[in-house]
Design a protein around this motif. Sequence first.
Motif, PDB file in Angstrom:
ATOM      1  N   SER A 222     -17.363  35.190  53.378  1.00  0.00           N
ATOM      2  CA  SER A 222     -17.082  33.762  53.560  1.00  0.00           C
ATOM      3  C   SER A 222     -16.339  33.445  54.850  1.00  0.00           C
ATOM      4  O   SER A 222     -16.225  32.284  55.221  1.00  0.00           O
ATOM      5  N   SER A 223     -15.836  34.458  55.548  1.00  0.00           N
ATOM      6  CA  SER A 223     -15.065  34.138  56.765  1.00  0.00           C
ATOM      7  C   SER A 223     -15.110  35.296  57.746  1.00  0.00           C
ATOM      8  O   SER A 223     -15.637  36.365  57.433  1.00  0.00           O
ATOM      9  N   GLY A 224     -14.541  35.069  58.903  1.00  0.00           N
ATOM     10  CA  GLY A 224     -14.266  36.124  59.888  1.00  0.00           C
ATOM     11  C   GLY A 224     -15.437  37.044  60.183  1.00  0.00           C
ATOM     12  O   GLY A 224     -16.575  36.603  60.387  1.00  0.00           O
TER      13      GLY A 224
ATOM     14  N   ALA B 240     -20.976  35.618  43.240  1.00  0.00           N
ATOM     15  CA  ALA B 240     -19.521  35.696  43.114  1.00  0.00           C
ATOM     16  C   ALA B 240     -19.152  37.161  42.965  1.00  0.00           C
ATOM     17  O   ALA B 240     -19.786  37.895  42.199  1.00  0.00           O
ATOM     18  N   MET B 241     -18.178  37.613  43.723  1.00  0.00           N
ATOM     19  CA  MET B 241     -17.752  39.012  43.613  1.00  0.00           C
ATOM     20  C   MET B 241     -16.293  39.156  44.046  1.00  0.00           C
ATOM     21  O   MET B 241     -15.934  38.810  45.165  1.00  0.00           O
ATOM     22  N   ASP B 242     -15.490  39.682  43.137  1.00  0.00           N
ATOM     23  CA  ASP B 242     -14.124  40.063  43.468  1.00  0.00           C
ATOM     24  C   ASP B 242     -14.119  41.586  43.508  1.00  0.00           C
ATOM     25  O   ASP B 242     -14.363  42.243  42.485  1.00  0.00           O
TER      26      ASP B 242
ATOM     27  N   ASP C  67      -5.575  48.243  46.512  1.00  0.00           N
ATOM     28  CA  ASP C  67      -6.577  47.866  45.506  1.00  0.00           C
ATOM     29  C   ASP C  67      -7.809  47.238  46.150  1.00  0.00           C
ATOM     30  O   ASP C  67      -8.935  47.461  45.705  1.00  0.00           O
ATOM     31  N   THR C  68      -7.591  46.424  47.179  1.00  0.00           N
ATOM     32  CA  THR C  68      -8.727  45.751  47.830  1.00  0.00           C
ATOM     33  C   THR C  68      -9.396  46.678  48.851  1.00  0.00           C
ATOM     34  O   THR C  68     -10.614  46.892  48.811  1.00  0.00           O
ATOM     35  N   ASN C  69      -8.607  47.232  49.769  1.00  0.00           N
ATOM     36  CA  ASN C  69      -9.183  47.895  50.940  1.00  0.00           C
ATOM     37  C   ASN C  69      -9.673  49.313  50.659  1.00  0.00           C
ATOM     38  O   ASN C  69     -10.541  49.814  51.371  1.00  0.00           O
TER      39      ASN C  69
ATOM     40  N   ASN D  10     -18.989  51.052  55.645  1.00  0.00           N
ATOM     41  CA  ASN D  10     -17.601  50.724  55.329  1.00  0.00           C
ATOM     42  C   ASN D  10     -16.895  50.205  56.586  1.00  0.00           C
ATOM     43  O   ASN D  10     -16.937  50.867  57.633  1.00  0.00           O
ATOM     44  N   ILE D  11     -16.266  49.049  56.463  1.00  0.00           N
ATOM     45  CA  ILE D  11     -15.536  48.501  57.611  1.00  0.00           C
ATOM     46  C   ILE D  11     -14.094  48.993  57.518  1.00  0.00           C
ATOM     47  O   ILE D  11     -13.293  48.495  56.717  1.00  0.00           O
ATOM     48  N   ALA D  12     -13.807  50.003  58.321  1.00  0.00           N
ATOM     49  CA  ALA D  12     -12.462  50.597  58.330  1.00  0.00           C
ATOM     50  C   ALA D  12     -11.670  49.956  59.463  1.00  0.00           C
ATOM     51  O   ALA D  12     -11.696  48.734  59.629  1.00  0.00           O
TER      52      ALA D  12
ATOM     53  N   ASP E 259     -10.086  33.871  63.494  1.00  0.00           N
ATOM     54  CA  ASP E 259      -9.146  32.768  63.218  1.00  0.00           C
ATOM     55  C   ASP E 259      -7.774  33.300  62.825  1.00  0.00           C
ATOM     56  O   ASP E 259      -6.747  32.704  63.135  1.00  0.00           O
ATOM     57  N   ILE E 260      -7.785  34.459  62.134  1.00  0.00           N
ATOM     58  CA  ILE E 260      -6.542  34.978  61.569  1.00  0.00           C
ATOM     59  C   ILE E 260      -5.562  35.487  62.632  1.00  0.00           C
ATOM     60  O   ILE E 260      -4.358  35.433  62.465  1.00  0.00           O
ATOM     61  N   ASN E 261      -6.077  36.013  63.750  1.00  0.00           N
ATOM     62  CA  ASN E 261      -5.158  36.630  64.720  1.00  0.00           C
ATOM     63  C   ASN E 261      -5.104  35.877  66.061  1.00  0.00           C
ATOM     64  O   ASN E 261      -4.350  36.254  66.948  1.00  0.00           O
ATOM     65  N   ARG E 262      -5.914  34.798  66.184  1.00  0.00           N
ATOM     66  CA  ARG E 262      -6.014  34.117  67.486  1.00  0.00           C
ATOM     67  C   ARG E 262      -4.643  33.633  67.981  1.00  0.00           C
ATOM     68  O   ARG E 262      -4.303  33.797  69.155  1.00  0.00           O
TER      69      ARG E 262
HETATM   70  P1  NAD Z   1     -10.779  37.863  56.999  1.00  0.00           P
HETATM   71  O1  NAD Z   1      -9.514  37.688  56.233  1.00  0.00           O
HETATM   72  O2  NAD Z   1     -11.328  36.696  57.749  1.00  0.00           O
HETATM   73  O3  NAD Z   1     -11.934  38.395  56.046  1.00  0.00           O
HETATM   74  C1  NAD Z   1     -11.703  39.145  54.905  1.00  0.00           C
HETATM   75  C2  NAD Z   1     -12.599  38.612  53.809  1.00  0.00           C
HETATM   76  O4  NAD Z   1     -12.423  39.416  52.625  1.00  0.00           O
HETATM   77  C3  NAD Z   1     -12.262  37.158  53.419  1.00  0.00           C
HETATM   78  O5  NAD Z   1     -13.462  36.411  53.339  1.00  0.00           O
HETATM   79  C4  NAD Z   1     -11.618  37.293  52.052  1.00  0.00           C
HETATM   80  O6  NAD Z   1     -11.834  36.171  51.227  1.00  0.00           O
HETATM   81  C5  NAD Z   1     -12.358  38.540  51.518  1.00  0.00           C
HETATM   82  N1  NAD Z   1     -11.659  39.169  50.409  1.00  0.00           N
HETATM   83  C6  NAD Z   1     -10.359  39.542  50.335  1.00  0.00           C
HETATM   84  N2  NAD Z   1     -10.090  40.049  49.118  1.00  0.00           N
HETATM   85  C7  NAD Z   1     -11.256  40.028  48.416  1.00  0.00           C
HETATM   86  C8  NAD Z   1     -11.628  40.409  47.111  1.00  0.00           C
HETATM   87  N3  NAD Z   1     -10.729  40.925  46.249  1.00  0.00           N
HETATM   88  N4  NAD Z   1     -12.924  40.264  46.727  1.00  0.00           N
HETATM   89  C9  NAD Z   1     -13.823  39.722  47.572  1.00  0.00           C
HETATM   90  N5  NAD Z   1     -13.537  39.313  48.825  1.00  0.00           N
HETATM   91  C10 NAD Z   1     -12.265  39.458  49.227  1.00  0.00           C
HETATM   92  O7  NAD Z   1     -10.516  39.096  57.978  1.00  0.00           O
HETATM   93  P2  NAD Z   1     -11.510  39.829  59.001  1.00  0.00           P
HETATM   94  O8  NAD Z   1     -10.744  40.035  60.236  1.00  0.00           O
HETATM   95  O9  NAD Z   1     -12.816  39.147  59.078  1.00  0.00           O
HETATM   96  O10 NAD Z   1     -11.659  41.281  58.305  1.00  0.00           O
HETATM   97  C11 NAD Z   1     -12.860  41.760  57.748  1.00  0.00           C
HETATM   98  C12 NAD Z   1     -12.758  43.276  57.611  1.00  0.00           C
HETATM   99  O11 NAD Z   1     -12.640  43.846  58.914  1.00  0.00           O
HETATM  100  C13 NAD Z   1     -11.533  43.739  56.816  1.00  0.00           C
HETATM  101  O12 NAD Z   1     -11.884  44.861  56.038  1.00  0.00           O
HETATM  102  C14 NAD Z   1     -10.567  44.119  57.921  1.00  0.00           C
HETATM  103  O13 NAD Z   1      -9.621  45.079  57.478  1.00  0.00           O
HETATM  104  C15 NAD Z   1     -11.526  44.695  58.947  1.00  0.00           C
HETATM  105  N6  NAD Z   1     -10.980  44.737  60.301  1.00  0.00           N
HETATM  106  C16 NAD Z   1     -10.705  43.591  61.000  1.00  0.00           C
HETATM  107  C17 NAD Z   1     -10.211  43.685  62.299  1.00  0.00           C
HETATM  108  C18 NAD Z   1      -9.912  42.453  63.136  1.00  0.00           C
HETATM  109  O14 NAD Z   1      -9.359  42.608  64.223  1.00  0.00           O
HETATM  110  N7  NAD Z   1     -10.281  41.243  62.703  1.00  0.00           N
HETATM  111  C19 NAD Z   1      -9.968  44.937  62.868  1.00  0.00           C
HETATM  112  C20 NAD Z   1     -10.243  46.089  62.131  1.00  0.00           C
HETATM  113  C21 NAD Z   1     -10.748  45.976  60.845  1.00  0.00           C
END
Ligand code: NAD
Length: 253
Positions: free
Chosen positions: A16-18, A62-64, A113-115, A141-143, A193-196
């Motif tokens: 849904s984002s990023g 829908a997925m958590d 739990d999430t990552n 896998n996005i690490a 958007d999160i780190n800008r």
């Molecule tokens: P983000 O917060 O925009 O995206 C994360 C997404 O995961 C969101 O849509 C959120 O709703 C979803 N999410 C969180 N918990 C969830 C759950 N329990 N079930 C389903 N969805 C869930 O952040 P992002 O920057 O787009 O990150 C995406 C991935 O990339 C993450 O795994 C992050 O660790 C990884 N990553 C990002 C960066 C970066 O610089 N942005 C760098 C390295 C790794």
Amino acid sequence: MELSLEGKVALVTGASSGLGANFAKALARSGASLVLAARRLDRLEALRDELATLGTTVGVVAMDVTDTASIAAGLDAAASELGTIDVVVNNAGVSTAQPALDVSDEDWSFVIDTNLTGCFTVAREAAQRLKTAQHGGSIINIASITGLRPAGALVHYASAKAGLIHMTKVLALEWARYGIRVNAICPGYIETDINREFFATDAGAALVRRIPQRRLGQPDDLSGALCLLASDASAYMTGSVISIDGGHLCSSL
Ligand code: NAD
């Protein structure tokens, strides 16, 4: 070898984002049908409409990722709508930044739990279905580069990402016999958007100066490796860990 994703069905968690939304767009541009998975379906509507204008077949589920029943239901709903899932992008993730001494039990569990656990459960549930269907697949896998080299104030996040990298290799070993490939992408600092806001500060600018290419990554910098790993062009790649970081891991000590 074929880099096209025509005929493949790809599911992206946290779409849904990023980065997740951008991964979905990149896969769609290469011809894949998409399943967008997120906790709140209303947040996927705009992306679904945008992908539909590209002529992409799009399903939303829908997925958590912290809830096994929700993952199983989402995978089954996706498969009954679009057919067997060929590609799973384990993208959903969370982060909080705190010194290790301030990380509470709740903070630790939230991130792990999430990552880490969430990515394992999604991979296991997907692989069980692929094995039953006798259908190969690609799990991506996005690490993060923080799983490969330490960064302060991220002990839970970095530990989860290091675990995810090692998990990628173990699953690659175990599931090669089923034709299921498991690889990891380790992004460096990618502007979203999160780190800008942070990267607009002096501390953010100082961090960027430590990246050999002297710039932040953009979401599309990840698209080439993502589509490679999703496609049959990477048929002999499994257990691979690809860093995409402008050289950050090579920065001078
Ligand atoms: P983000 O917060 O925009 O995206 C994360 C997404 O995961 C969101 O849509 C959120 O709703 C979803 N999410 C969180 N918990 C969830 C759950 N329990 N079930 C389903 N969805 C869930 O952040 P992002 O920057 O787009 O990150 C995406 C991935 O990339 C993450 O795994 C992050 O660790 C990884 N990553 C990002 C960066 C970066 O610089 N942005 C760098 C390295 C790794």
